[in-house]
Write a protein that holds these residues in place. Structure first.
Motif, PDB file in Angstrom:
ATOM      1  N   TYR A 240       0.816  -1.208   0.000  1.00  0.00           N
ATOM      2  CA  TYR A 240       0.000   0.000   0.000  1.00  0.00           C
ATOM      3  C   TYR A 240       0.854   1.264   0.000  1.00  0.00           C
ATOM      4  CZ  TYR A 240      -3.846  -3.175   0.933  1.00  0.00           C
ATOM      5  OH  TYR A 240      -4.763  -4.194   0.840  1.00  0.00           O
ATOM      6  N   ALA A 241       2.097   1.152   0.446  1.00  0.00           N
ATOM      7  CA  ALA A 241       2.993   2.314   0.405  1.00  0.00           C
ATOM      8  C   ALA A 241       3.255   2.742  -1.024  1.00  0.00           C
ATOM      9  CB  ALA A 241       4.312   1.983   1.108  1.00  0.00           C
ATOM     10  N   GLU A 242       3.056   1.832  -1.956  1.00  0.00           N
ATOM     11  CA  GLU A 242       3.282   2.153  -3.367  1.00  0.00           C
ATOM     12  C   GLU A 242       2.286   3.197  -3.865  1.00  0.00           C
ATOM     13  OE1 GLU A 242       4.229  -0.321  -7.487  1.00  0.00           O
ATOM     14  OE2 GLU A 242       2.873  -1.178  -5.994  1.00  0.00           O
ATOM     15  N   MET A 243       1.162   3.343  -3.196  1.00  0.00           N
ATOM     16  CA  MET A 243       0.172   4.334  -3.600  1.00  0.00           C
ATOM     17  C   MET A 243       0.733   5.750  -3.541  1.00  0.00           C
ATOM     18  SD  MET A 243      -3.214   2.810  -1.679  1.00  0.00           S
ATOM     19  CE  MET A 243      -4.247   4.163  -2.250  1.00  0.00           C
ATOM     20  N   PHE A 244       1.804   5.938  -2.785  1.00  0.00           N
ATOM     21  CA  PHE A 244       2.398   7.261  -2.612  1.00  0.00           C
ATOM     22  C   PHE A 244       3.711   7.386  -3.382  1.00  0.00           C
ATOM     23  CE2 PHE A 244      -0.103   6.097   1.100  1.00  0.00           C
ATOM     24  CZ  PHE A 244      -1.006   7.147   1.149  1.00  0.00           C
ATOM     25  N   ARG A 245       3.900   6.531  -4.367  1.00  0.00           N
ATOM     26  CA  ARG A 245       5.102   6.545  -5.200  1.00  0.00           C
ATOM     27  C   ARG A 245       4.751   6.922  -6.637  1.00  0.00           C
ATOM     28  NH1 ARG A 245       9.643   3.325  -3.890  1.00  0.00           N
ATOM     29  NH2 ARG A 245       9.735   2.758  -6.094  1.00  0.00           N
ATOM     30  N   SER A 246       5.709   7.538  -7.321  1.00  0.00           N
ATOM     31  CA  SER A 246       5.528   7.877  -8.738  1.00  0.00           C
ATOM     32  C   SER A 246       5.981   6.756  -9.648  1.00  0.00           C
ATOM     33  CB  SER A 246       6.306   9.155  -9.073  1.00  0.00           C
ATOM     34  OG  SER A 246       5.854  10.245  -8.301  1.00  0.00           O
ATOM     35  N   ASN A 247       6.819   5.858  -9.128  1.00  0.00           N
ATOM     36  CA  ASN A 247       7.300   4.719  -9.903  1.00  0.00           C
ATOM     37  C   ASN A 247       6.819   3.423  -9.263  1.00  0.00           C
ATOM     38  OD1 ASN A 247       8.754   6.529 -11.436  1.00  0.00           O
ATOM     39  ND2 ASN A 247      10.681   6.161 -10.386  1.00  0.00           N
ATOM     40  N   PRO A 248       6.533   2.412 -10.056  1.00  0.00           N
ATOM     41  CA  PRO A 248       6.209   1.109  -9.458  1.00  0.00           C
ATOM     42  C   PRO A 248       7.440   0.564  -8.741  1.00  0.00           C
ATOM     43  CG  PRO A 248       5.695   1.169 -11.821  1.00  0.00           C
ATOM     44  CD  PRO A 248       6.537   2.360 -11.529  1.00  0.00           C
ATOM     45  N   TYR A 249       7.217  -0.335  -7.813  1.00  0.00           N
ATOM     46  CA  TYR A 249       8.349  -1.027  -7.211  1.00  0.00           C
ATOM     47  C   TYR A 249       9.170  -1.701  -8.320  1.00  0.00           C
ATOM     48  CZ  TYR A 249       6.509  -0.482  -2.453  1.00  0.00           C
ATOM     49  OH  TYR A 249       6.072   0.021  -1.254  1.00  0.00           O
ATOM     50  N   LEU A 250      10.477  -1.726  -8.135  1.00  0.00           N
ATOM     51  CA  LEU A 250      11.380  -2.261  -9.153  1.00  0.00           C
ATOM     52  C   LEU A 250      11.021  -3.690  -9.588  1.00  0.00           C
ATOM     53  CD1 LEU A 250      13.871  -1.892 -10.917  1.00  0.00           C
ATOM     54  CD2 LEU A 250      15.277  -2.567  -8.944  1.00  0.00           C
TER      55      LEU A 250
END
Length: 294
Positions: A240-250
């Motif tokens: 869910y922390a990915e919701m606050f990222r501009s890039n997907p997880y690597l």
């Protein structure tokens, strides 16, 4: 910025025909999920207001500040970057925009500006960290943002997260989260351009990993071993922390690009229609499941 005579609605109307033409003629490789979300952005009020403010900011302040402290790339200044950009442009059938080198602490490259006034700004460390093939892949990624009409959206997200004071307060967080969701999908589109420009999956993945981790040339690193150990970040609360990222997880970007390498579209580009047969519909369905946060 008071007193500026700039009609955003008129600007959008004037550019719409060119943007639509670019969408039709440009990137057949684009991730369908990104295209759909980009079309939906035009009806999101916070995003529309942010785009208007970004355009004014860029034309009157940000462009001068950014490029005034950078060095323009030519065939004489930073020739490796110049040559890489032109190799990438030839592969993608897009003309490279003006490119500038800035001194930053990270391995970065970013397409900024507006659709009719785009630039690529790269860090001085980039050319030192990447070999020629990897540098071509990095330039292809940024040219793909231009080819796919991402520039204004990406620039809005950049300044929303770095200069939020320049925007209407209630707009900032809703616009950021909406644009971040779009940006994660846009990165998938532009990762595909790296592979199309180099025709080498190992090179594209190495470029992606080095830029994400900030690895300098000469750092002991085995790309094959690293990729073997990538965790599956589609599960667990941490996703869910990915919701606050501009890039997907690597790991998601790696999986998505590997799928694209097995697609019929890519097979057609490299003359391998027998072993690479995944349809565009099947590819994008699988990639959508990978990049989904929820």
């Amino acid at each position: 910025m008071t007193g500026i005579d700039f009609d955003f609605a008129r600007y959008i109307a004037a550019r719409r025909g060119q943007v639509e033409q670019r969408a039709r003629e440009g990137a057949a490789y684009a991730f369908a999920g990104e295209r759909r979300m980009r079309r939906a952005l035009s009806s999101a009020a916070p995003v529309t207001i942010a785009l208007e403010a970004t355009t004014r900011l860029w034309k009157n302040v940000a462009k001068t500040e950014l490029l005034g402290s950078s060095v323009k790339v030519t065939d004489q200044q930073f020739p490796r970057i110049y040559q890489a950009a032109h190799r990438a442009g030839e592969a993608l059938h897009v003309r490279p925009p003006p490119i500038y080198v800035a001194r930053t602490g990270n391995l970065t490259a970013k397409a900024l500006g507006t659709e009719d006034d785009a630039y690529v700004v790269v860090s001085a460390q980039l050319a030192e960290a990447l070999d020629d093939a990897e540098l071509t892949a990095a330039m292809a990624h940024e040219l793909a943002h231009i080819q796919n009409s991402h520039v204004l959206y990406g620039t809005a997200l950049h300044y929303l997260t770095t200069s939020a004071i320049m925007f209407v307060r209630w707009v900032v967080q809703p616009a950021i989260m909406t644009l971040q969701a779009w940006s994660r999908r846009a990165e998938i589109t532009c990762d595909r351009a790296m592979l199309l420009a180099t025709h080498d999956l190992d090179v594209a993945l190495a470029t992606m990993v080095k830029m994400t981790l900030g690895l300098e040339r000469g750092t002991p690193f085995d790309i094959a071993d690293y990729l073997k150990e990538l965790p599956d970040q589609r599960r667990g609360v941490g996703r869910y922390a990915e919701m606050f990222r501009s890039n997907p997880y690597l790991p998601k970007r790696v999986q998505a690009l590997r799928l694209f390498a097995g697609s019929a579209f890519y097979g057609q580009q490299i003359g391998d229609r027998e072993t690479r047969t995944m349809s565009a519909e099947e590819l994008d369905k699988k990639v959508a499941a990978i990049v989904s946060v929820i």
